[in-house]
Design a protein around this motif. Structure first.
Motif, PDB file in Angstrom:
ATOM      1  N   GLU A 106       0.845  -1.188   0.000  1.00 57.18           N
ATOM      2  CA  GLU A 106       0.000   0.000   0.000  1.00 57.18           C
ATOM      3  C   GLU A 106       0.881   1.238   0.000  1.00 57.18           C
ATOM      4  O   GLU A 106       2.093   1.153   0.179  1.00 57.18           O
ATOM      5  CB  GLU A 106      -0.958   0.002   1.202  1.00 57.18           C
ATOM      6  CG  GLU A 106      -0.275   0.014   2.546  1.00 57.18           C
ATOM      7  CD  GLU A 106      -1.240  -0.192   3.713  1.00 57.18           C
ATOM      8  OE1 GLU A 106      -2.374  -0.655   3.504  1.00 57.18           O
ATOM      9  OE2 GLU A 106      -0.837   0.115   4.843  1.00 57.18           O
ATOM     10  N   ALA A 154      -1.564   5.491   2.974  1.00 53.49           N
ATOM     11  CA  ALA A 154      -2.492   4.487   3.514  1.00 53.49           C
ATOM     12  C   ALA A 154      -1.934   3.867   4.787  1.00 53.49           C
ATOM     13  O   ALA A 154      -2.673   3.643   5.755  1.00 53.49           O
ATOM     14  CB  ALA A 154      -2.771   3.412   2.469  1.00 53.49           C
ATOM     15  N   GLN A 187      -3.668   4.122   8.450  1.00 50.23           N
ATOM     16  CA  GLN A 187      -3.990   2.935   9.252  1.00 50.23           C
ATOM     17  C   GLN A 187      -3.333   3.004  10.629  1.00 50.23           C
ATOM     18  O   GLN A 187      -3.938   2.611  11.635  1.00 50.23           O
ATOM     19  CB  GLN A 187      -3.560   1.656   8.530  1.00 50.23           C
ATOM     20  CG  GLN A 187      -4.416   1.311   7.332  1.00 50.23           C
ATOM     21  CD  GLN A 187      -5.845   1.025   7.729  1.00 50.23           C
ATOM     22  OE1 GLN A 187      -6.124   0.329   8.697  1.00 50.23           O
ATOM     23  NE2 GLN A 187      -6.783   1.592   6.979  1.00 50.23           N
TER      24      GLN A 187
END
Length: 72
Positions: free
Chosen positions: A26, A30, A34
């Motif tokens: 990713e 991202a 997260q």
């Protein structure tokens, strides 16, 4: 990705985030998103695990005024 900005982080932190993003397949954005979500969830879990105050306990133990079928 929408509008962007830059933040200053150490080269070591950048390398760690880059490596983690690659392992997760990713983007760095991202991965950081997260990580932020996980930190927020951790904070919520700590809040939920904390002992209730006396006021909170009284509020939770209070009669809600709901009538049961036995009281009709």
């Amino acid at each position: 990705m929408s509008e962007t900005t830059a933040i200053r982080i150490s080269r070591d932190t950048h390398a760690q985030v880059t490596r983690l993003a690659a392992e997760r397949h990713e983007t760095i954005d991202a991965t950081v998103s997260q990580a932020l979500r996980a930190l927020r969830q951790d904070a919520m879990a700590r809040d939920l695990a904390a002992e209730l105050s006396e006021d909170e306990t009284r509020w939770l133990d209070a009669d809600a005024g709901v009538m049961s079928s036995n009281s009709i």
